[in-house]
Design an enzyme around this catalytic site. Structure first.
Site, PDB file in Angstrom:
ATOM      1  N   GLU A  73       3.621  -5.395 -13.174  1.00 43.52           N
ATOM      2  CA  GLU A  73       3.943  -4.597 -11.979  1.00 43.52           C
ATOM      3  C   GLU A  73       2.823  -4.690 -10.947  1.00 43.52           C
ATOM      4  O   GLU A  73       2.222  -3.680 -10.572  1.00 43.52           O
ATOM      5  CB  GLU A  73       4.146  -3.128 -12.376  1.00 43.52           C
ATOM      6  CG  GLU A  73       5.223  -2.888 -13.420  1.00 43.52           C
ATOM      7  CD  GLU A  73       5.265  -1.429 -13.903  1.00 43.52           C
ATOM      8  OE1 GLU A  73       4.404  -0.620 -13.496  1.00 43.52           O
ATOM      9  OE2 GLU A  73       6.155  -1.116 -14.698  1.00 43.52           O
TER      10      GLU A  73
ATOM     11  N   ARG B 204      -1.229  -4.255  -5.347  1.00 44.47           N
ATOM     12  CA  ARG B 204      -2.371  -4.626  -4.513  1.00 44.47           C
ATOM     13  C   ARG B 204      -2.722  -6.111  -4.591  1.00 44.47           C
ATOM     14  O   ARG B 204      -2.953  -6.756  -3.583  1.00 44.47           O
ATOM     15  CB  ARG B 204      -3.586  -3.812  -4.976  1.00 44.47           C
ATOM     16  CG  ARG B 204      -4.827  -4.012  -4.148  1.00 44.47           C
ATOM     17  CD  ARG B 204      -6.057  -3.377  -4.831  1.00 44.47           C
ATOM     18  NE  ARG B 204      -5.807  -2.107  -5.456  1.00 44.47           N
ATOM     19  CZ  ARG B 204      -6.001  -0.916  -4.880  1.00 44.47           C
ATOM     20  NH1 ARG B 204      -6.483  -0.843  -3.660  1.00 44.47           N
ATOM     21  NH2 ARG B 204      -5.750   0.197  -5.532  1.00 44.47           N
TER      22      ARG B 204
ATOM     23  N   TYR C 250     -10.499   7.801  -0.675  1.00 41.55           N
ATOM     24  CA  TYR C 250     -11.242   7.313  -1.855  1.00 41.55           C
ATOM     25  C   TYR C 250     -12.613   6.755  -1.487  1.00 41.55           C
ATOM     26  O   TYR C 250     -13.216   6.038  -2.290  1.00 41.55           O
ATOM     27  CB  TYR C 250     -10.485   6.183  -2.560  1.00 41.55           C
ATOM     28  CG  TYR C 250      -8.988   6.328  -2.679  1.00 41.55           C
ATOM     29  CD1 TYR C 250      -8.428   7.200  -3.602  1.00 41.55           C
ATOM     30  CD2 TYR C 250      -8.134   5.563  -1.884  1.00 41.55           C
ATOM     31  CE1 TYR C 250      -7.047   7.301  -3.718  1.00 41.55           C
ATOM     32  CE2 TYR C 250      -6.758   5.664  -1.998  1.00 41.55           C
ATOM     33  CZ  TYR C 250      -6.226   6.539  -2.914  1.00 41.55           C
ATOM     34  OH  TYR C 250      -4.863   6.641  -3.034  1.00 41.55           O
TER      35      TYR C 250
ATOM     36  N   CYS D  61      -8.397  14.649  14.464  1.00 37.71           N
ATOM     37  CA  CYS D  61      -9.299  15.797  14.529  1.00 37.71           C
ATOM     38  C   CYS D  61      -9.701  16.277  13.147  1.00 37.71           C
ATOM     39  O   CYS D  61      -9.287  17.354  12.698  1.00 37.71           O
ATOM     40  CB  CYS D  61      -8.660  16.899  15.349  1.00 37.71           C
ATOM     41  SG  CYS D  61      -8.561  16.386  17.053  1.00 37.71           S
TER      42      CYS D  61
END
Ligand code: LLP
Length: 426
Positions: free
Chosen positions: A283, A286, A326, A353
């Site tokens: 699977e 990335r 992260y 902001c």
């Protein structure tokens, strides 16, 4: 410092202008405006070929993890390469089907599947549900009874393996919400052994993401293999071994050459399962798509404070969330490299902001001017897919470079898109 095209293939400077897949990035920015996601589909193709080559002749299914980048055209491209999909919601399942990915190549993972999502999966005839909780299988059985089907299930096992990655994307430890304990898998396997509506046919594991050292991934694959041997010895016909995704990519120039290539990774996996007769499912998310994407952004201004130099760009944490979420590193390059003599240490920030709207901290970059462009590298995975409308910012457009030609594959959102589901009081 490695060459740019060692960090991202097909990325280089031509006459001082950044060029990706043969296309000048400044022209893309002018034509489609910024912030802009750009994907080079030829790189996707190369990655898919590498992965398949590494698997050699062994029976396998590449179920692309849609969450990494769910763009419909990109999914269509994956479908044309014969890939399947790993989905984690009804939305992802519908996208995969709409893109032409055959249901028999789709696995449905994820904690917290709703009744409606389960019914959609059962109706569509997907390859398998990857079961994450003890209750989920009951809901699947109910749906199978209602729809008069027999459903294949794979138990996602939590092997308690430390993936040695960022804690927010580590999923293989018993302290996380993912998967079932080995004993629970055994109990459930027996409970559903001769169930007329459920077929226990696979074991899966996914221990995390951005895993740079592949040894935990291989340990997890061996864990699955041993567990399957035990189940088979107990009379279960297990025919699918799903090893999840997780292979990391080199985001940082210092990591170039240190990441395991898709081909080498696949070869090691194929070696673990060399005597395995069943279907090995992978699977990857990335590792297939990160490198193929750039986020192009325009410099809005340079702001000096007594303590810092801020490069304010038009992409914010809502467009690329990874650095704020992260503290991830995305390499940043200037799109125009013609005058790069003076370098400055910038905090690269967006317009959102929030103090945490920081895309890069203390990054050495050329002294950029307003209206110049920068590109964030490796933005093809978990970039647009995690983008939001925070601060009522329309999400970026997406463009594909495909056979050296350009395709707009998602328009930039407009103000009308932002309010289209809202009702006025009047
Ligand atoms: N399979 C399952 C069950 C998953 O949960 C995931 C990712 C994958 C496959 C694909 O993993 P990959 O090959 O992409 O590592 N947003 C984070 C990453 C979250 C990954 C979640 N699950 C980030 O931006 O780093």
């Amino acid at each position: 410092m490695p060459m740019l095209n060692q960090l991202v293939r097909t990325l280089n400077y031509r006459d001082g202008r950044l060029c990706f897949g043969g296309v000048f990035v400044d022209e893309l920015a002018t034509k489609f405006q910024t912030p802009l996601y750009v994907y080079n589909f030829d790189l996707l193709m190369q990655n898919i070929r590498e992965l398949k080559a590494g698997m050699g002749g062994r029976l396998h299914l590449i179920a692309y993890a849609v969450k990494a980048n769910p763009n419909l055209a990109l999914l269509e491209f994956m479908a044309r390469q014969g890939l399947g999909a790993d989905v984690v919601s009804g939305g992802e399942l519908q996208l995969a089907l709409k893109a032409g990915i055959p249901p028999e190549r789709i696995v449905f993972s994820g904690v917290g599947k709703t009744k409606e999502e389960i019914e959609l999966g059962v109706q569509s005839g997907i390859l398998a549900f990857n079961i994450e909780t003890k209750r989920e299988i009951d809901r699947i059985e109910q749906a199978a009874i209602r729809l008069q089907k027999k459903v294949d299930v794979t138990f996602r096992i939590n092997p308690d393996i430390d993936a040695k990655t960022h804690p927010k994307i580590a999923t293989g430890l018993h302290t996380t919400k993912f998967g079932l304990l080995p004993d629970e898998v055994l109990q459930l396997s027996y409970k559903f052994k001769s169930n007329p509506h459920i077929r226990v046919s696979g074991i899966s594991a996914h221990i995390g993401s951005q895993i740079f050292d592949t040894s935990p991934l291989l340990e997890s694959a061996r864990f699955i293999k041993q567990f399957v041997a035990k189940l088979r010895a107990d009379g279960f016909a297990i025919s699918r071994l799903d090893i999840g995704g997780g292979l990391g990519v080199a985001y940082h120039p210092d990591d170039v050459g240190k990441a395991t290539s898709l081909q080498n990774y696949a070869q090691s996996i194929a070696a673990v399962f060399s005597d395995e007769p069943g279907l090995v499912i992978m699977e990857p998310g990335r590792s297939l798509v990160a490198e193929s994407g750039l986020l192009v952004s325009r410099v809005l201004e340079v702001k000096q404070t007594p303590k810092k130099s801020f490069l304010i760009v038009d992409a914010g944490m809502n467009d690329l969330m990874r650095p704020s979420m992260y503290s991830s590193y995305h390499h940043i390059v200037s799109v125009d490299a013609r005058e790069q003599s003076v370098r400055v240490e910038f905090d690269v920030v967006g317009p959102v902001c929030e103090t945490g709207d920081i895309l890069a901290e203390r990054r050495s970059l050329p002294m950029l001017q307003e209206c110049q462009y920068v590109a964030f590298l490796h933005a093809g995975a978990y970039g647009m897919s995690m983008a939001s409308n925070y601060n009522s910012r329309p999400r970026p457009a997406e463009v594909a470079i495909f056979d050296q030609s350009l395709r707009l594959i998602r328009s930039r959102e407009t103000f009308a898109d932002l309010i289209k589901n809202q009702y006025s009081l009047t």
